[in-house]
Design an enzyme around this catalytic site. Sequence first.
Site, short mmCIF file in Angstrom:
data_model
loop_
_atom_site.label_atom_id
_atom_site.label_comp_id
_atom_site.label_asym_id
_atom_site.label_seq_id
_atom_site.Cartn_x
_atom_site.Cartn_y
_atom_site.Cartn_z
CB ALA A 102 -0.91 0.00 1.21
CE LYS A 103 5.34 5.09 -0.16
NZ LYS A 103 6.46 4.39 0.49
#
Length: 413
Positions: A102-103
């Site tokens: 994720a980011k």
Amino acid sequence: MSEPLVDARRQLADAVKILGYDDGVYANLAAPRRELAVSIPLRRDDGTTEVLTGYRVQHNYSRGPAKGGLRYAPNVDLDEVRALAMWMTWKCALLGVPYGGAKGGVTIDPRKYSVAELERVTRRYTSEILPLIGPMQDIPAPDIGTDEQTMAWMMDTYSVNSGHTVLGVVTGKPISLGGSQGRASATSRGVVHIALQAMSHLHLSPSESTAAVQGFGKVGRGSARFLAEAGVKVLAVSDQYGGVRSDAGLDIPAVERHVDETGSVVGFPGSVPIDNDALLELEVDLLVPAAVEGVIHAGNASRIHARLVVEGANGPTTAEADEILAGRGITVAPDILANAGGVIVSYFEWVQANQAYWWSEEEVEGRLAERMNNAWRDVLAYAQRQGLTLRTAATCLAVERVASAHDMRGLYP
């Protein structure tokens, strides 16, 4: 589509082709599973209001909860966050960490805002992405422009909304709030573990080798220090304001003291100025790009003189540059391997928070070294066996592991 996302998808496409997978596998892994864009109204200290934009992208969670940093930078956009989330998926799979990628990001220049304003931005951003995050869903961590204080605000905001303290919702927290020993230096230590392994593979003795480090922040500063401690002569370092060089080798602890006093490496006594572009082209044995993505590109790859490039930043080498460097016989230790120390110790922090039992710094660093060195051996063996570059080998190994998890779980419904 931004260049980082183009490069990330190109790397995936190459791996899918080498592994013999069909187009459906590529389609499944090229698209994020979830992404969210949010508005962040901010009341400035002077009473005015502005609206910022934030993002959270969960690329994949087939192998476990999503995991990835939160970036505060003026050039953050959705495509960049998508690319970084994808690279996090491969990084976690490659290092055997039970997470997906994720980011997150907010389009903001944090240097232009007060601490109180940044706290309000962080708390509002956290409240907007609350449905997506959680210790078993998605665990943010610091990245460019954020730090342990940012994580403390995120943890507190999530905890207040949950009605009880949830230490495992973020990593990279202060030690006093459930952070892990060794977390702050983990990415830098990981970079240097890989650098020393790669140097040994190339028969480069640390005591007889030279290095240049672009970026003197969370990753570059520690990398320069640990390289110097290993006996490598660091000839040049730089930050966003400029760089310094000394052919006799820089006194890195003295450079660190200068940065603490002045805010930049620029003007370090006994050095000569050098800009970031020139630093990349120095004749050194080891180059560590530890700043931002895309700094080694088709326009300068033919002028890179280092024998070894170890990527401290995410995506510092474009796909075109990769081909040029490989053609010139320059070894590149890819970001998904070289800078994975941060996510490894983030995983350790999450494990400790869930167990409410904390490890010593020696335990953390010993387990970090073991995982980094094992991953290096896996990637090198795969690359030699298949006749691939280290980046392609690392991506293939990671994609294979994620695709296997997809296959075992099946499609729902």
